[in-house]
Write a protein that holds these residues in place. Structure first.
Motif, PDB file in Angstrom:
ATOM      1  N   GLU A  45      -3.626   5.418   0.698  1.00 21.55           N
ATOM      2  CA  GLU A  45      -4.905   4.757   0.431  1.00 21.55           C
ATOM      3  C   GLU A  45      -4.891   3.963  -0.882  1.00 21.55           C
ATOM      4  O   GLU A  45      -5.942   3.490  -1.320  1.00 21.55           O
TER       5      GLU A  45
ATOM      6  N   ARG B  30       0.828  -1.204   0.000  1.00 17.63           N
ATOM      7  CA  ARG B  30       0.000   0.000   0.000  1.00 17.63           C
ATOM      8  C   ARG B  30       0.864   1.256   0.000  1.00 17.63           C
ATOM      9  O   ARG B  30       2.029   1.243   0.414  1.00 17.63           O
TER      10      ARG B  30
ATOM     11  N   ARG C 260      -4.082   0.688  -2.555  1.00 14.10           N
ATOM     12  CA  ARG C 260      -3.796  -0.694  -2.131  1.00 14.10           C
ATOM     13  C   ARG C 260      -3.675  -1.598  -3.353  1.00 14.10           C
ATOM     14  O   ARG C 260      -4.571  -1.631  -4.202  1.00 14.10           O
TER      15      ARG C 260
ATOM     16  N   ALA D  52      -9.608  -1.061   6.033  1.00  8.57           N
ATOM     17  CA  ALA D  52      -8.976  -1.317   7.333  1.00  8.57           C
ATOM     18  C   ALA D  52      -9.938  -1.999   8.304  1.00  8.57           C
ATOM     19  O   ALA D  52      -9.520  -2.621   9.282  1.00  8.57           O
ATOM     20  N   GLU D  53     -11.227  -1.867   8.041  1.00  9.65           N
ATOM     21  CA  GLU D  53     -12.213  -2.491   8.932  1.00  9.65           C
ATOM     22  C   GLU D  53     -12.849  -3.721   8.318  1.00  9.65           C
ATOM     23  O   GLU D  53     -13.783  -4.286   8.866  1.00  9.65           O
TER      24      GLU D  53
ATOM     25  N   ASP E  26       2.428  -1.989  10.213  1.00  6.85           N
ATOM     26  CA  ASP E  26       1.125  -1.720  10.831  1.00  6.85           C
ATOM     27  C   ASP E  26       0.543  -0.442  10.231  1.00  6.85           C
ATOM     28  O   ASP E  26       1.155   0.621  10.321  1.00  6.85           O
ATOM     29  N   PRO E  27      -0.615  -0.520   9.592  1.00  7.35           N
ATOM     30  CA  PRO E  27      -1.171   0.699   8.998  1.00  7.35           C
ATOM     31  C   PRO E  27      -1.493   1.760  10.036  1.00  7.35           C
ATOM     32  O   PRO E  27      -1.652   2.931   9.694  1.00  7.35           O
TER      33      PRO E  27
ATOM     34  N   ALA F 190      -8.610  -5.815   5.054  1.00  6.68           N
ATOM     35  CA  ALA F 190      -7.177  -5.552   5.238  1.00  6.68           C
ATOM     36  C   ALA F 190      -6.591  -6.247   6.476  1.00  6.68           C
ATOM     37  O   ALA F 190      -5.448  -6.722   6.434  1.00  6.68           O
ATOM     38  N   PRO F 191      -7.342  -6.362   7.591  1.00  9.03           N
ATOM     39  CA  PRO F 191      -6.751  -7.025   8.775  1.00  9.03           C
ATOM     40  C   PRO F 191      -6.400  -8.503   8.543  1.00  9.03           C
ATOM     41  O   PRO F 191      -5.697  -9.087   9.383  1.00  9.03           O
TER      42      PRO F 191
END
Lengths: 598, 598
Positions: B328, B325, B330, B399-400, B411-412, B403-404
């Protein structure tokens, strides 16, 4: 005649283009600014390359949207011009093309354009550069060469003249005869392009559909006559934007291009009686001497010919070549060729002066072909067409020249069996991929002395097929050219033999076991709906799978053999003055061939 | 809504066409007379096949050059009509399309046309057939639907009505609102076609350049609204003549066709607030969630990303997939795919309602894609675009959501190194062969809710490249579509990342050893000539091989990575309100890529 070409006509990078121009024999080039900008070579390197290749840089082009602007923009335009003049100095270019303003002009007065162009000419004079001003057909205020000439006269600078482009004059329908009223010292440059007649906006027409001279519908011989009679002494330069040429092989396109200039100059010289300047005169065919089919094993072609009623004419005394004939239709089967399948490999034309026809072809730029001959064999001069087909010319009857070399066949002096087919070659149908079509038209025009009939389009099951017939006025030689859709394979080529009675020929061929192309019954219902045919004729057509067409002058009956390799045969009969090719039935024929997996 | 299509829209033989129409889900067909004539199957067999496939024969067409003729020709035309009515009876077709006379009309009086059409209607009534009279845009005397309607009213027969074709109405600029003044019982048939805005003769425009609804420039939603509000109750039938569709795969074109009708009806229903009839609403993208590159071994793509300053975002916990990434932007590298090289395989879009976007896509006709997921993995709904690219939608931030699932990367949540690249995906550049371009436009319109910018053309070293950007109004998602010339290979696809400072990004990438595309020095001389740039900026551009463009609103600085497999990356910076893509520099970039052998 000095020859030149704009680099924008060709595909690839600038260095490749220049090599191709030199190899094709051009004397000079117009360097397109965008080609230089995209080149890694410096202007000095390009200049040195042109020197080494013997190419004159005739023009640097285009400089756009200069004149007829307000004062602030004029100052910036002069700054732009100074930067390009500096590039031209490095390049050693002595003439700049300025196109009439399309985008930014706000001042329509010719005096404003003249004053601004005058200032540009003065700036250019410091660099030893001439300015050639050209009216674009879609210029904002200046879209006519006569208006450009008026502005050049108003500006009155020694190094300001006009550039004439045939497209911009003829696309607008402007009268080219007034070019002769222009001071010859002010005719700085001449750009030539042909184009098909099209009803579309002139900018798209120009950007996508220009053609080389001899391929389109413009009367360029008259146009060029006016320019030369006006006293023009510069090069004839091609400027042809065309979606096809931008994609095709650069060397091939350059060769194709110079052929078009040689043809145009020849035709113009002939029109004006400039005897000393002409090529050998064109030799319009008086008939088709023979058609040659080549392949490793042609026994299945031989079977078709035999079933059609052709008579075996003998084996060649020294080569693996056989002759079949049906009256004056002669087909040569050449098995010296080791490629599998069968392909149309050569065409022989009957002309008044075979040696002259071949000389003319070579002068225009076609490569001569070498044919191995043995002691005593009759020599036919010939060249290769762009697609590789060999073209031969003969000024003596076959029976008195090459035909006697064939031995062991039926004696042409004796009467053939009653059922034997008698005819002549009516036309040969040849197919081209779309990117080679225009080149073939020019070859047929310039070296075969054939003229174009209007093009038509036929819906086939794999897309539209563009069809154009090229022929002599009397129909003695006709080539029907098909342009295949880009995604479809090439259509096979075929040889059409004209007979007096196609119905009888079909019945005899069927009796000999010829597998006919099966025509749908619906087709005959439609024929009846369209023409209200005599029931007996309709019955015979249906029974024998014959195709039919009619126009105001007469009618046409024809049928096709199966395809062998890449060739097949058609038998045609013309009744009355029918002069077409049965185009209305072509979709049915194409669909039937497709249904049979051909 | 009943759907129908004219068999002339599709390639191949009639039986293949009918199978394709049924498979795509059409309710009915217009049988083109020429398709039947070329078919080996009898009318009765075609009728039985349609029955078995569940296709209604809505129309038999066309019957040409009937009305407005002298008495002798009229008698022959009635004879022609009787023959075709007999065919229709065998076929079980109940409506005949009669096009306004183009070729043979000599009587301009509407009373003559009305009397002759009335006689035809009476003859047709004996066969239980209705006559739908259509004004062709190039009809000799009748070229306007309002004139056709006037003639139908004069003739006053119960089985005579009119056929409305969007092309003939909109190409002539006729007002479609007057369709609402026509008696709904007399609106017999509706044909729909879109077309690009073109300035050419209307016959060529119609024959070659019609498009399916949603692909051209006609306002078909307004047009269809008028027809439906007028009370039309027949099918929506496509009649699209297009050189491309005639050549492409029949099943694919039929699927493409029905998608266009579903889209059009949906948009029309939405325009009129016919809530119950709509598909799920379109979901215009709010941004690009991710871009996915697939291939067997993507380590060289990884090297490019690393040299550009992308940050490694981790390995997927259950698949051979990695995340990189830059802010923003990706990029997902998917090595589950065993094809060699690297290709653009997927695009993720941020939308309000991902499930709704996917439902809409499937309703319109896109095949859903199946992506293997493991327990706890976030599921993204998606479909396959016509070229196979997978399209996904996400209504939650990366991210929610997905991505996790990537582990072991930076770590973003923490701050990246100062030199790390930060940006967003500005646009994705996708290439199509020419025969798939229109289909892609329709897909992007109907399922991605993107709109078309005007198309442009760029001269590349292998021919003209047509370029069209499709985007959201706010620019949050942009696809730049390139149409390659027929003889050239597809251009590679690329991903453009927008940053705040492209000059700094270039300097940092160069320091990391990224091999830059070498831009010719001549290009910078030309930039200076065009724009009179600040010498320091020009020096930086030249030093770093950066490209530059400027318009009235701002400027654009950008550069390209080398091509890996079939993808590469571009870094762009937009200054001020610049909203373009540096098209003026594209020829230089294409030439530079070609010079590098890419």
């Amino acid at each position: 005649m000095r020859t030149s070409i704009a680099t924008v006509c060709l595909s690839g990078g600038l260095v490749e283009k220049l090599h191709a121009c030199a190899a094709a024999g051009f004397d000079g080039v117009e360097i397109m600014d965008a080609d230089l900008v995209a080149a890694h070579e410096s202007p000095e390197e390009i200049r040195a390359l042109c020197d080494r290749l013997g190419l004159t840089i005739e023009l640097f082009q285009p400089f756009r949207d200069f004149e007829g602007v307000d004062e602030a923009l004029f100052a910036d335009n002069l700054r732009r011009a100074a930067a390009k003049l500096a590039v031209m100095q490095r390049l050693g270019a002595r003439m700049m093309l300025v196109c009439s303003n399309v985008a930014t002009a706000t001042r329509p007065e010719p005096e404003v354009a003249a004053a601004q162009l005058g200032a540009l000419a003065d700036l250019a004079a410091d660099h030893g550069v001439d300015i050639a001003y050209e009216a674009l057909a879609w210029g904002r205020y200046v879209d006519d060469y006569r208006e450009a000439w008026r502005i050049v006269q108003l500006a009155d600078r020694p190094n300001l003249g006009i550039c004439i482009d045939s497209f911009h004059v003829l696309s607008r329908g402007h009268d080219p005869s007034e070019i002769q009223q222009i001071d010859p010292d002010k005719l700085f440059f001449l750009q030539l392009a042909d184009a098909p007649a099209m009803d579309m906006d002139v900018l798209s027409w120009s950007r996508h559909h220009r053609l080389f001279p001899g391929e389109g519908d413009f009367d360029l011989t008259t146009f060029l006559s006016h320019v030369i009679l006006a006293g023009y002494r510069g090069p004839l330069s091609l400027e042809v934007f065309n979606d096809t040429f931008r994609q095709t092989d650069v060397d091939r396109t350059a060769t194709h291009a110079i052929r078009s200039l040689r043809w145009l100059y020849d035709r113009t010289a002939a029109l004006n009686g400039w005897e000393e300047l002409q090529l050998d005169p064109p030799q319009p065919p008086k008939g088709i001497d023979f058609v040659e089919v080549a392949g490793e094993d042609l026994s299945s072609v031989e079977q078709l010919l035999s079933q059609l009623g052709f008579v075996f004419g003998g084996r060649h005394r020294s080569k693996a070549v056989r002759l079949w004939r049906a009256g004056e239709a002669r087909v040569i089967l050449n098995e010296q060729d080791r490629t599998p399948g069968a392909r149309l490999a050569g065409l022989g034309f009957e002309v008044d002066d075979a040696a002259g026809a071949a000389r003319r072809a070579v002068e225009i730029g076609a490569p001569p072909v070498f044919r191995r001959t043995y002691a005593g064999d009759y020599e036919l001069p010939g060249v290769a067409a762009p697609d590789g087909t060999e073209i031969y010319w003969n000024s003596r009857p076959a029976a008195e020249s090459w035909a006697p070399e064939f031995e062991g066949g039926a004696d042409p002096g004796t009467v053939d069996a009653p059922a034997a087919l008698r005819g002549i070659v009516d036309h040969v149908n040849v197919a081209y991929p779309w990117q080679e079509f225009d080149e073939a038209v020019l070859f047929n025009t310039s070296t075969l002395a054939l003229d174009s009939e209007p093009a038509s389009e036929l819906p086939g099951p794999r897309g539209l097929v563009r069809s154009q017939v090229m022929r002599t006025a009397d129909g003695a030689a006709r080539l029907a050219m098909n342009l295949a859709p880009p995604t479809a394979p090439l259509l096979p080529r075929h040889i059409a033999v004209r007979v007096d009675d196609a119905v009888a020929a079909a019945a005899a061929a069927r009796a000999r076991g010829l597998p006919f192309l099966k025509i749908p019954s619906n087709y005959y219902d439609d024929l009846d709906a369209r023409f209200g045919l005599d029931p007996e004729l309709l019955g015979r057509l249906r029974e024998l799978d014959l195709l039919y067409d009619r126009d105001g002058d007469g009618s046409f009956i024809h049928f096709y053999t199966p395809i062998v390799g890449d060739v097949f045969f058609e038998i045609v009969e013309r009744r009355g003055g029918y002069d077409g090719y049965g185009a209305a039935s072509a979709p049915v024929r194409l669909a039937a061939q497709r249904a049979r997996g051909e």
